[in-house]
Design a protein around this motif. Structure first.
Motif, PDB file in Angstrom:
ATOM      1  N   TRP A  57       0.835  -1.211   0.000  1.00  0.00           N
ATOM      2  CA  TRP A  57       0.000   0.000   0.000  1.00  0.00           C
ATOM      3  C   TRP A  57       0.863   1.251   0.000  1.00  0.00           C
ATOM      4  O   TRP A  57       0.574   2.208  -0.721  1.00  0.00           O
ATOM      5  CB  TRP A  57      -0.927   0.015   1.204  1.00  0.00           C
ATOM      6  N   GLY A  60       2.305   1.889  -3.381  1.00  0.00           N
ATOM      7  CA  GLY A  60       1.335   2.002  -4.464  1.00  0.00           C
ATOM      8  C   GLY A  60       1.261   0.767  -5.337  1.00  0.00           C
ATOM      9  O   GLY A  60       0.745   0.822  -6.447  1.00  0.00           O
ATOM     10  N   GLN A  61       1.760  -0.354  -4.847  1.00  0.00           N
ATOM     11  CA  GLN A  61       1.718  -1.598  -5.614  1.00  0.00           C
ATOM     12  C   GLN A  61       0.352  -2.264  -5.520  1.00  0.00           C
ATOM     13  O   GLN A  61       0.010  -3.081  -6.365  1.00  0.00           O
ATOM     14  CB  GLN A  61       2.799  -2.563  -5.122  1.00  0.00           C
ATOM     15  N   GLN A  62      -0.379  -1.958  -4.468  1.00  0.00           N
ATOM     16  CA  GLN A  62      -1.746  -2.430  -4.290  1.00  0.00           C
ATOM     17  C   GLN A  62      -2.601  -1.251  -3.865  1.00  0.00           C
ATOM     18  O   GLN A  62      -2.117  -0.325  -3.203  1.00  0.00           O
ATOM     19  CB  GLN A  62      -1.833  -3.504  -3.204  1.00  0.00           C
ATOM     20  N   LYS A  63      -3.858  -1.310  -4.233  1.00  0.00           N
ATOM     21  CA  LYS A  63      -4.799  -0.268  -3.839  1.00  0.00           C
ATOM     22  C   LYS A  63      -5.042  -0.352  -2.331  1.00  0.00           C
ATOM     23  O   LYS A  63      -5.229  -1.440  -1.780  1.00  0.00           O
ATOM     24  CB  LYS A  63      -6.109  -0.463  -4.599  1.00  0.00           C
ATOM     25  N   MET A  64      -5.020   0.784  -1.670  1.00  0.00           N
ATOM     26  CA  MET A  64      -5.302   0.827  -0.237  1.00  0.00           C
ATOM     27  C   MET A  64      -6.755   0.441  -0.005  1.00  0.00           C
ATOM     28  O   MET A  64      -7.624   0.772  -0.816  1.00  0.00           O
ATOM     29  CB  MET A  64      -5.063   2.228   0.321  1.00  0.00           C
ATOM     30  N   GLU A  66     -10.512   0.473   1.214  1.00  0.00           N
ATOM     31  CA  GLU A  66     -11.484   1.527   1.517  1.00  0.00           C
ATOM     32  C   GLU A  66     -11.837   1.437   2.994  1.00  0.00           C
ATOM     33  O   GLU A  66     -11.770   0.376   3.599  1.00  0.00           O
ATOM     34  CB  GLU A  66     -12.739   1.357   0.657  1.00  0.00           C
ATOM     35  N   LYS A  70      -7.952   4.279   5.310  1.00  0.00           N
ATOM     36  CA  LYS A  70      -7.404   4.797   4.052  1.00  0.00           C
ATOM     37  C   LYS A  70      -6.800   6.198   4.163  1.00  0.00           C
ATOM     38  O   LYS A  70      -5.679   6.408   3.676  1.00  0.00           O
ATOM     39  CB  LYS A  70      -8.452   4.741   2.946  1.00  0.00           C
TER      40      LYS A  70
END
Length: 87
Positions: A57, A60-64, A66, A70
């Protein structure tokens, strides 16, 4: 700093992954003492997450995920980005 925040501070510096020590430790040094209590509770939940997920996270390799974590995750990621800029 109260005992709960001291424990969170120590957990920020003593992760299972050195990369997360270097992200969360300095962030905690700078911000933990002044966080509102509701944000401290969110930070505690962040520290319960898996280091591999946290690092993905932060980079930015995976979406944080929700939800309530967040915004704080994004703040920590930006802090790390600024701190390591130019290295």
């Amino acid at each position: 700093m109260n005992d709960a925040r001291k424990r969170l501070h120590m957990r920020s510096w003593r992760r299972g992954m050195k990369e997360m020590d270097l992200i969360l430790g300095p962030w905690a040094d700078t911000h933990l003492a002044d966080l509102p209590e509701d944000t401290v509770a969110i930070y505690d939940k962040i520290l319960q997450e898996n280091d591999q997920d946290l690092l993905a996270w932060m980079l930015g390799q995976q979406k944080m995920p929700e939800g309530p974590m967040k915004p704080l995750l994004a703040e920590i990621a930006e802090f790390a980005k600024q701190r390591f800029r130019g290295l």
